[in-house]
Design an enzyme around this catalytic site. Sequence first.
Site, PDB file in Angstrom:
ATOM      1  N   GLU A 262       1.011  -0.968   0.078  1.00 34.45           N
ATOM      2  CA  GLU A 262      -0.064  -0.054  -0.050  1.00 34.45           C
ATOM      3  C   GLU A 262       0.846   1.332   0.231  1.00 34.45           C
ATOM      4  O   GLU A 262       1.443   1.646   0.954  1.00 34.45           O
ATOM      5  CB  GLU A 262      -0.687  -0.161   0.907  1.00 34.45           C
ATOM      6  CG  GLU A 262      -1.759  -1.423   1.444  1.00 34.45           C
ATOM      7  CD  GLU A 262      -3.103  -1.082   0.343  1.00 34.45           C
ATOM      8  OE1 GLU A 262      -3.170  -0.107  -0.136  1.00 34.45           O
ATOM      9  OE2 GLU A 262      -3.783  -2.115   0.295  1.00 34.45           O
ATOM     10  N   GLU A 470      -6.523  -4.506   0.952  1.00 36.46           N
ATOM     11  CA  GLU A 470      -6.673  -4.561   2.245  1.00 36.46           C
ATOM     12  C   GLU A 470      -8.256  -4.220   2.658  1.00 36.46           C
ATOM     13  O   GLU A 470      -8.782  -3.357   2.169  1.00 36.46           O
ATOM     14  CB  GLU A 470      -5.772  -3.727   3.092  1.00 36.46           C
ATOM     15  CG  GLU A 470      -4.385  -4.026   3.069  1.00 36.46           C
ATOM     16  CD  GLU A 470      -3.474  -3.342   3.856  1.00 36.46           C
ATOM     17  OE1 GLU A 470      -3.751  -2.222   4.165  1.00 36.46           O
ATOM     18  OE2 GLU A 470      -2.588  -3.958   4.440  1.00 36.46           O
TER      19      GLU A 470
HETATM   20  P1  NAP Z   1       8.075   5.266   5.039  1.00 41.17           P
HETATM   21  O1  NAP Z   1       9.088   6.200   5.101  1.00 41.17           O
HETATM   22  O2  NAP Z   1       8.090   4.503   3.690  1.00 41.17           O
HETATM   23  O3  NAP Z   1       7.880   4.294   6.192  1.00 41.17           O
HETATM   24  C1  NAP Z   1       7.097   3.340   6.377  1.00 41.17           C
HETATM   25  C2  NAP Z   1       7.234   2.457   7.171  1.00 41.17           C
HETATM   26  O4  NAP Z   1       8.612   1.399   6.584  1.00 41.17           O
HETATM   27  C3  NAP Z   1       7.842   2.691   8.567  1.00 41.17           C
HETATM   28  O5  NAP Z   1       7.789   1.759   9.436  1.00 41.17           O
HETATM   29  C4  NAP Z   1       9.414   2.677   8.369  1.00 41.17           C
HETATM   30  O6  NAP Z   1      10.194   2.443   9.188  1.00 41.17           O
HETATM   31  C5  NAP Z   1       9.516   1.423   7.530  1.00 41.17           C
HETATM   32  N1  NAP Z   1      10.947   1.443   6.720  1.00 41.17           N
HETATM   33  C6  NAP Z   1      11.468   2.601   6.170  1.00 41.17           C
HETATM   34  N2  NAP Z   1      12.808   2.146   5.674  1.00 41.17           N
HETATM   35  C7  NAP Z   1      12.689   0.939   5.529  1.00 41.17           C
HETATM   36  C8  NAP Z   1      13.460   0.040   5.028  1.00 41.17           C
HETATM   37  N3  NAP Z   1      14.803   0.394   4.363  1.00 41.17           N
HETATM   38  N4  NAP Z   1      13.386  -1.348   5.378  1.00 41.17           N
HETATM   39  C9  NAP Z   1      12.212  -1.694   6.123  1.00 41.17           C
HETATM   40  N5  NAP Z   1      11.458  -0.939   6.582  1.00 41.17           N
HETATM   41  C10 NAP Z   1      11.513   0.386   6.416  1.00 41.17           C
HETATM   42  O7  NAP Z   1       6.651   5.866   4.941  1.00 41.17           O
HETATM   43  P2  NAP Z   1       6.043   6.877   6.039  1.00 41.17           P
HETATM   44  O8  NAP Z   1       6.617   8.267   6.015  1.00 41.17           O
HETATM   45  O9  NAP Z   1       6.027   6.300   7.341  1.00 41.17           O
HETATM   46  O10 NAP Z   1       4.409   6.826   5.629  1.00 41.17           O
HETATM   47  C11 NAP Z   1       4.025   7.995   4.593  1.00 41.17           C
HETATM   48  C12 NAP Z   1       3.980   7.200   3.414  1.00 41.17           C
HETATM   49  O11 NAP Z   1       3.004   6.048   3.518  1.00 41.17           O
HETATM   50  C13 NAP Z   1       3.343   8.074   2.108  1.00 41.17           C
HETATM   51  O12 NAP Z   1       3.906   7.743   0.783  1.00 41.17           O
HETATM   52  C14 NAP Z   1       1.791   7.423   2.165  1.00 41.17           C
HETATM   53  O13 NAP Z   1       1.351   7.765   1.132  1.00 41.17           O
HETATM   54  C15 NAP Z   1       1.923   6.073   2.380  1.00 41.17           C
HETATM   55  N6  NAP Z   1       0.727   5.574   2.989  1.00 41.17           N
HETATM   56  C16 NAP Z   1       0.152   4.716   2.103  1.00 41.17           C
HETATM   57  C17 NAP Z   1      -0.984   3.927   2.520  1.00 41.17           C
HETATM   58  C18 NAP Z   1      -1.805   3.297   1.487  1.00 41.17           C
HETATM   59  O14 NAP Z   1      -2.773   2.421   1.878  1.00 41.17           O
HETATM   60  N7  NAP Z   1      -1.538   3.125   0.045  1.00 41.17           N
HETATM   61  C19 NAP Z   1      -1.567   4.241   3.608  1.00 41.17           C
HETATM   62  C20 NAP Z   1      -0.687   5.150   4.514  1.00 41.17           C
HETATM   63  C21 NAP Z   1       0.093   5.534   4.164  1.00 41.17           C
HETATM   64  P3  NAP Z   1      10.672   4.052  10.120  1.00 41.17           P
HETATM   65  O15 NAP Z   1       9.704   4.503  10.887  1.00 41.17           O
HETATM   66  O16 NAP Z   1      11.850   3.483  11.034  1.00 41.17           O
HETATM   67  O17 NAP Z   1      11.385   4.781   8.909  1.00 41.17           O
END
Ligand code: NAP
Length: 493
Positions: A262, A470
Amino acid sequence: MGIPAHREAELLAQVPTGLLIDGEWRDAAGGARFDVEDPSTGKVLLSIADASTEDGALAMDAAAAAQESWARTAPRERGEILRRAFELVTERAEDFALLMTLEMGKPLAESRGEVTYGAEFLRWFSEEAVRVSGRYSTSPDGKSRLLVTKKPVGPCLLITPWNFPLAMATRKIAPAVAAGCTMVLKPAKLTPLTSQLFAAVMMEAGLPAGVLNVVSTTSAGDVTGPILKDPRLRKVSFTGSTAVGQGLIRDAAHNVLRTSMELGGNAPFLVFEDADLDKAVDGAMAAKLRNMGEACTAANRFIVQDTVADEFAERFAARVGAMATGRGTEDETKVGPLIDAKSRDKVHSLVTDALDGGARALVGGAPEEGPGYFYQPTVLKDVAPDARILKEEIFGPVAPIVTFSTEDEAVALANNTEFGLVSYVFTSDLNRGLRIGEKLESGMLGLNAGVVSNAAAPFGGVKQSGLGREGGAEGIEEYLYTQYTGIADPYAG
Ligand code: NAP
């Protein structure tokens, strides 16, 4: 007014601060801990255990050890654990709402909405747990029988983002529990407290040890990398940015894992001249300002027919300009802070780029003084077609407006993105709405609706917004695989 400080302290004292591994709350292997901040003040709320690679491996061991007996547990029992969890979360709705507001910043009213939405996945999948079925049929040549059954995929790695701390966790955990999968959850480091409290509720609801393991950490890749390479893992489900999702898909190739992704969005919000403008403005407020614009489903581009663009922009800007920013615990707050300084600065760089390219700010257009990471709710008009703000996910309370004159032009603008999560269409002509919907490249469509999220519906995107769904009847399928048994003709003797 607002929430008294002692209430916050009492709630934080109830949040488990360890790692949940094999049914026990433990310290991290090296004793490491990290601080979780309140984004509206920058102050530390709580310090919790910081998982290392070694802790991740222990969590994976626990999930693998629990898988066989969990898969054999009666579906009704799995469903009833989810049902109890639904009731417990609902009883503690005010605790969950306040905790989310504290660690994520959204106004309490929105956190309450997320508790209802997040809990609904528990109730929905408690009902779906007993509805998994297969089939028995005769082969076309009549010479054999075909038995088709569904089985849990096995241990899963679940990775969640910070923007919806409860709902993004329940949307994965509930179908995994219903299907009979065990799991390791890695919450976002910015908002892990809600997952910590929710995991305690799952244990209270009767979830056996090892089924759900939680490894909050500041070293995401170090913890999840080795788990992804572990041959006992069967699936990774991720919600977050497209860039991180692409890396996880590459890592998942190693063991050819099932993946649910997602990812990011860039939702178009189309307003046609025949739309009811009051409803369109209401929809725009919900689609843009819910969660401070920090939602994958947030309207990112307002694409409005030129004949009504000025009137829509004026009415929308008047409503946006009246939204008070502040700490989410205060009664009058309508828009909370952004999650951190980096996010606030990114939003401002997108706004600055648009203004430099000729856009006009009808309202807002700048960050607010600290403490906290606040940004003024903003509406931009006359945004140039090549502005970055139309291409990148804003993730803030900023609404850029562009115009179109024909239906074809509207569709072309809407589809001009590598993302495809959700689109919004406002029109009074149902045929037009359905026709445009058929042409839009997105996994979801809001027709005269500014919010589409619903536990009973399949949530997910196309193009670079992701893979899989989901919620809905589809949600549990992501955690099941199909097994076919060929049976010799029972009449053949
Ligand atoms: P993110 O930076 O991609 O992080 C998401 C999750 O991935 C966090 O738990 C993060 O951990 C983890 N993560 C980061 N780097 C990783 C790696 N190399 N290996 C494994 N896990 C890793 O995204 P975010 O800033 O938290 O959330 C915002 C993004 O989520 C936006 O782009 C939004 O559109 C998207 N989103 C999508 C949906 C959907 O249903 N399509 C819903 C909600 C949000 P850390 O916290 O330690 O960085």
